[in-house]
Design a protein around this motif. Structure first.
Motif, PDB file in Angstrom:
ATOM      1  N   GLY A   1     -32.594  21.510 -64.443  1.00 28.85           N
ATOM      2  CA  GLY A   1     -32.522  22.305 -65.667  1.00 28.85           C
ATOM      3  C   GLY A   1     -33.176  21.634 -66.853  1.00 28.85           C
ATOM      4  N   ARG A   2     -34.082  22.348 -67.519  1.00 31.32           N
ATOM      5  CA  ARG A   2     -34.739  21.794 -68.704  1.00 31.32           C
ATOM      6  C   ARG A   2     -33.760  21.680 -69.867  1.00 31.32           C
ATOM      7  NH1 ARG A   2     -36.285  27.050 -67.964  1.00 31.32           N
ATOM      8  NH2 ARG A   2     -36.201  28.494 -69.754  1.00 31.32           N
ATOM      9  N   GLY A   3     -32.619  22.380 -69.768  1.00 28.71           N
ATOM     10  CA  GLY A   3     -31.615  22.322 -70.830  1.00 28.71           C
ATOM     11  C   GLY A   3     -30.724  21.098 -70.761  1.00 28.71           C
ATOM     12  N   MET A   4     -30.806  20.328 -69.679  1.00 29.02           N
ATOM     13  CA  MET A   4     -29.916  19.172 -69.526  1.00 29.02           C
ATOM     14  C   MET A   4     -30.218  18.071 -70.524  1.00 29.02           C
ATOM     15  SD  MET A   4     -29.041  18.743 -65.475  1.00 29.02           S
ATOM     16  CE  MET A   4     -30.701  18.343 -64.923  1.00 29.02           C
ATOM     17  N   VAL A   5     -31.483  17.951 -70.926  1.00 26.81           N
ATOM     18  CA  VAL A   5     -31.873  16.873 -71.836  1.00 26.81           C
ATOM     19  C   VAL A   5     -31.180  17.009 -73.189  1.00 26.81           C
ATOM     20  CG1 VAL A   5     -33.905  18.065 -72.788  1.00 26.81           C
ATOM     21  CG2 VAL A   5     -33.871  15.563 -72.658  1.00 26.81           C
ATOM     22  N   LYS A   6     -30.772  18.209 -73.550  1.00 28.50           N
ATOM     23  CA  LYS A   6     -30.113  18.449 -74.841  1.00 28.50           C
ATOM     24  C   LYS A   6     -28.592  18.523 -74.706  1.00 28.50           C
ATOM     25  CE  LYS A   6     -34.100  20.986 -76.693  1.00 28.50           C
ATOM     26  NZ  LYS A   6     -34.578  22.274 -77.247  1.00 28.50           N
ATOM     27  N   ASN A   7     -28.094  18.281 -73.515  1.00 30.40           N
ATOM     28  CA  ASN A   7     -26.659  18.401 -73.278  1.00 30.40           C
ATOM     29  C   ASN A   7     -26.101  17.032 -72.921  1.00 30.40           C
ATOM     30  OD1 ASN A   7     -24.047  19.056 -72.235  1.00 30.40           O
ATOM     31  ND2 ASN A   7     -24.762  21.142 -71.872  1.00 30.40           N
ATOM     32  N   THR A   8     -25.493  16.380 -73.881  1.00 27.59           N
ATOM     33  CA  THR A   8     -24.979  15.021 -73.683  1.00 27.59           C
ATOM     34  C   THR A   8     -23.868  14.993 -72.638  1.00 27.59           C
ATOM     35  OG1 THR A   8     -25.454  14.528 -75.987  1.00 27.59           O
ATOM     36  CG2 THR A   8     -23.965  13.026 -74.837  1.00 27.59           C
ATOM     37  N   GLY A   9     -23.983  14.033 -71.720  1.00 25.84           N
ATOM     38  CA  GLY A   9     -22.911  13.804 -70.754  1.00 25.84           C
ATOM     39  C   GLY A   9     -22.854  14.757 -69.593  1.00 25.84           C
ATOM     40  N   ILE A  10     -23.930  15.503 -69.327  1.00 33.89           N
ATOM     41  CA  ILE A  10     -23.890  16.492 -68.252  1.00 33.89           C
ATOM     42  C   ILE A  10     -23.686  15.815 -66.894  1.00 33.89           C
ATOM     43  CG2 ILE A  10     -26.407  16.543 -67.997  1.00 33.89           C
ATOM     44  CD1 ILE A  10     -23.955  19.471 -67.466  1.00 33.89           C
ATOM     45  N   SER A  11     -24.287  14.624 -66.706  1.00 28.88           N
ATOM     46  CA  SER A  11     -24.099  13.919 -65.434  1.00 28.88           C
ATOM     47  C   SER A  11     -22.630  13.623 -65.189  1.00 28.88           C
ATOM     48  CB  SER A  11     -24.897  12.612 -65.418  1.00 28.88           C
ATOM     49  OG  SER A  11     -26.272  12.849 -65.543  1.00 28.88           O
TER      50      SER A  11
ATOM     51  N   GLU B   1     -34.898  13.628 -67.377  1.00 30.87           N
ATOM     52  CA  GLU B   1     -33.611  14.347 -67.374  1.00 30.87           C
ATOM     53  C   GLU B   1     -33.760  15.806 -66.951  1.00 30.87           C
ATOM     54  OE1 GLU B   1     -30.740  13.343 -70.539  1.00 30.87           O
ATOM     55  OE2 GLU B   1     -32.336  12.121 -71.409  1.00 30.87           O
ATOM     56  N   LEU B   2     -34.742  16.064 -66.107  1.00 29.52           N
ATOM     57  CA  LEU B   2     -34.953  17.428 -65.622  1.00 29.52           C
ATOM     58  C   LEU B   2     -34.071  17.718 -64.407  1.00 29.52           C
ATOM     59  CD1 LEU B   2     -36.744  19.997 -66.011  1.00 29.52           C
ATOM     60  CD2 LEU B   2     -38.258  19.039 -64.256  1.00 29.52           C
ATOM     61  N   ASN B   3     -33.733  16.671 -63.646  1.00 25.58           N
ATOM     62  CA  ASN B   3     -32.930  16.910 -62.456  1.00 25.58           C
ATOM     63  C   ASN B   3     -31.977  15.757 -62.185  1.00 25.58           C
ATOM     64  OD1 ASN B   3     -34.835  15.016 -61.539  1.00 25.58           O
ATOM     65  ND2 ASN B   3     -34.671  15.758 -59.459  1.00 25.58           N
ATOM     66  N   ILE B   4     -30.888  16.091 -61.547  1.00 18.99           N
ATOM     67  CA  ILE B   4     -29.927  15.117 -61.057  1.00 18.99           C
ATOM     68  C   ILE B   4     -29.777  15.371 -59.565  1.00 18.99           C
ATOM     69  CG2 ILE B   4     -27.517  14.312 -61.140  1.00 18.99           C
ATOM     70  CD1 ILE B   4     -27.445  15.464 -64.031  1.00 18.99           C
ATOM     71  N   ILE B   5     -29.936  14.335 -58.759  1.00 16.89           N
ATOM     72  CA  ILE B   5     -29.793  14.487 -57.312  1.00 16.89           C
ATOM     73  C   ILE B   5     -28.543  13.737 -56.860  1.00 16.89           C
ATOM     74  CG2 ILE B   5     -30.809  13.991 -55.048  1.00 16.89           C
ATOM     75  CD1 ILE B   5     -33.556  14.304 -56.320  1.00 16.89           C
ATOM     76  N   VAL B   6     -27.662  14.445 -56.190  1.00 11.28           N
ATOM     77  CA  VAL B   6     -26.459  13.824 -55.640  1.00 11.28           C
ATOM     78  C   VAL B   6     -26.518  13.900 -54.118  1.00 11.28           C
ATOM     79  CG1 VAL B   6     -25.029  14.267 -57.662  1.00 11.28           C
ATOM     80  CG2 VAL B   6     -25.128  15.969 -55.842  1.00 11.28           C
ATOM     81  N   GLY B   7     -26.062  12.850 -53.487  1.00  9.24           N
ATOM     82  CA  GLY B   7     -25.974  12.817 -52.035  1.00  9.24           C
ATOM     83  C   GLY B   7     -24.525  12.915 -51.605  1.00  9.24           C
ATOM     84  N   VAL B   8     -24.226  13.841 -50.716  1.00  9.66           N
ATOM     85  CA  VAL B   8     -22.867  14.029 -50.199  1.00  9.66           C
ATOM     86  C   VAL B   8     -22.944  14.160 -48.680  1.00  9.66           C
ATOM     87  CG1 VAL B   8     -22.089  15.157 -52.327  1.00  9.66           C
ATOM     88  CG2 VAL B   8     -22.940  16.563 -50.428  1.00  9.66           C
TER      89      VAL B   8
END
Length: 441
Positions: free
Chosen positions: A380-390, A413-420
């Protein structure tokens, strides 16, 4: 001017052809039409291109192709008869039968698009232009944009519309050369670039790009606008939308790609742009644009005291993987360890040889192998403006008892990748979607 491309599902029968004609006639700027081969009428049907590949396989083993060719011919004949077209299909298929033994495979499998374009051009009253005369490849297999542009110049200005078959072109105007599967998307994108199109409309059987896989999330929302970078991230992690190469010809000029649904023509679909900033001023984007992921990865974690200070150790690891033609999907790092996350299927036949090389060359203190890993990209391109999204994402997954095995975030800060674990794959996507997309929409 708009470039419009219709996929195989939009061209499956005469009724589909009628819907396509209605769409084109509803907007006079839709002057250039690209078509795929006719597609499936239902889930048990066959794609024409698949049948043509099967014909080639029969030829290779000396098996008669007549039954398959007759089946293909009948599909086209039904559309011709229902639409009262005059195209001489008997003659066209006689040419195919005469040439398919002496021409290459590309010639044979391109005939689906070729015939569909000839029929559509007659039905619309547009001019048919064979892709072999205008989409020109170099001998290295790459499309020569300058030669392609020159070839199209003779058809300008357009006094009527044109129909061009997608998926193929030619080398030197003679030998047919096909693109990768899904190549009709590329043809449409090239034409949008050449003609400086207002928009490239890509019509199929979906009303735009969805924020998550509908097989996992119930009725996910449609993404209204998305950047090329976001699309690339989602596509790489499994979201099947456009052929990757369809983006590049229009990206530099910021020509929008509009994903539309032939069967819901009033739905605005999804706009894909290089820069969505103007749209974002009117409608600020959601924090998360979309979620996509893939299963079945293996994590090879290499432990060695002081590894972060050892010069060139990552390069050595890459060279070992290169030896076995293995690409790295992700590489989480620590002070005394790093992990190589790779596709499980790709290392199945070489894992032990590769581990032997790692032990010999890197001389680690220990190695840990963990399989059944899924990677999920939150984009999301909006994540860079949203503090603490991770932290919010990790907290939500913890609340639902989902153990995160790996974490990675790009510097932009365009993407967060999680491994599960594979067992948590669907649940993870559902939890993130419900909390950060559905509740906020």
């Amino acid at each position: 001017m708009k470039i419009v491309k219709f996929g195989g599902s939009s061209l499956a029968d005469a009724t589909c052809f009628q819907k396509v004609k209605n769409i084109i006639e509803s907007d006079s700027s839709r002057k250039i039409v690209v078509v795929s081969a006719i597609g499936k009428r239902n889930k048990d049907d066959n794609k024409i291109t698949d049948l043509l590949y099967l014909c080639h396989a029969h030829l290779q083993y000396g098996v008669s192709t007549e039954n398959i060719l007759s089946m293909i011919e009948e599909r086209y004949r039904c559309i011709k008869d229902d639409l009262h077209l005059s195209i001489d299909l008997h003659h066209e298929f006689e040419i195919i039968r005469q040439n398919m033994m002496k021409e290459n495979i590309d010639y044979l499998v391109s005939r689906g698009e070729y015939l569909c374009a000839k029929m559509m051009s007659e039905y619309l009253g547009y001019q048919f232009i064979d892709a072999k005369d205008v989409i020109l490849f170099d001998y290295n297999g790459k499309i020569n944009i300058e030669k392609t542009k020159e070839a199209f110049h003779k058809f300008m200005p357009l006094h009527t519309g044109i129909v061009v078959p997608g998926f193929y072109g030619s080398i030197n105007h003679q030998r047919i050369k096909i693109m990768a599967r899904g190549g009709s998307d590329i043809t449409g994108s090239i034409l949008a670039d050449l003609f400086d199109a207002e928009v490239y409309e890509n019509w199929s059987d979906v009303s735009g790009i969805l924020a998550a896989d509908p097989k996992i999330v119930h009725e996910p929302k449609r993404i209204e606008s998305i950047t090329y970078n976001e699309l690339r991230e989602l596509s790489y992690m499994g979201a099947n939308v456009l052929h990757d190469e369809a983006v590049f010809p229009v990206r530099e000029k910021n020509i929008p790609i509009n994903i539309r649904n032939t069967f819901e023509p009033d739905n605005p679909g999804t706009m894909i742009l290089n820069d969505c900033s103007e749209l974002d001023k009117k409608h600020p984007p959601h924090t998360i644009t979309g979620i996509a992921g893939k299963k079945d990865f293996t994590s090879i974690t290499i432990y060695k005291k002081g590894i972060s200070n050892e010069s060139g150790i990552a390069l050595k690891a890459f060279q070992i993987l290169e030896k076995y033609k293995i690409s790295i999907e992700n590489m989480p790092c620590g002070i005394d360890s790093f992990s190589l996350i790779v596709s499980s299927s790709k290392i199945a036949d070489c894992l032990y040889e590769m581990l032997s090389d790692i032990k010999e060359i890197l001389q680690p203190d220990s190695i840990r192998i963990s399989d059944s890993l899924s990677l999920i990209a939150v984009v999301g391109r909006g994540m860079v403006k949203n503090t603490g999204i991770s932290g919010k994402i990790f907290g939500e997954l913890g609340t639902h008892q989902i153990n995160i095995q790996t974490i990675s975030q790009g510097a932009d800060e365009l993407n967060i990748i999680v491994g599960v674990h594979n067992d948590d794959f669907e649940k993870t996507i559902q939890v993130i979607y419900e909390k950060f997309i559905r509740r906020i929409s």
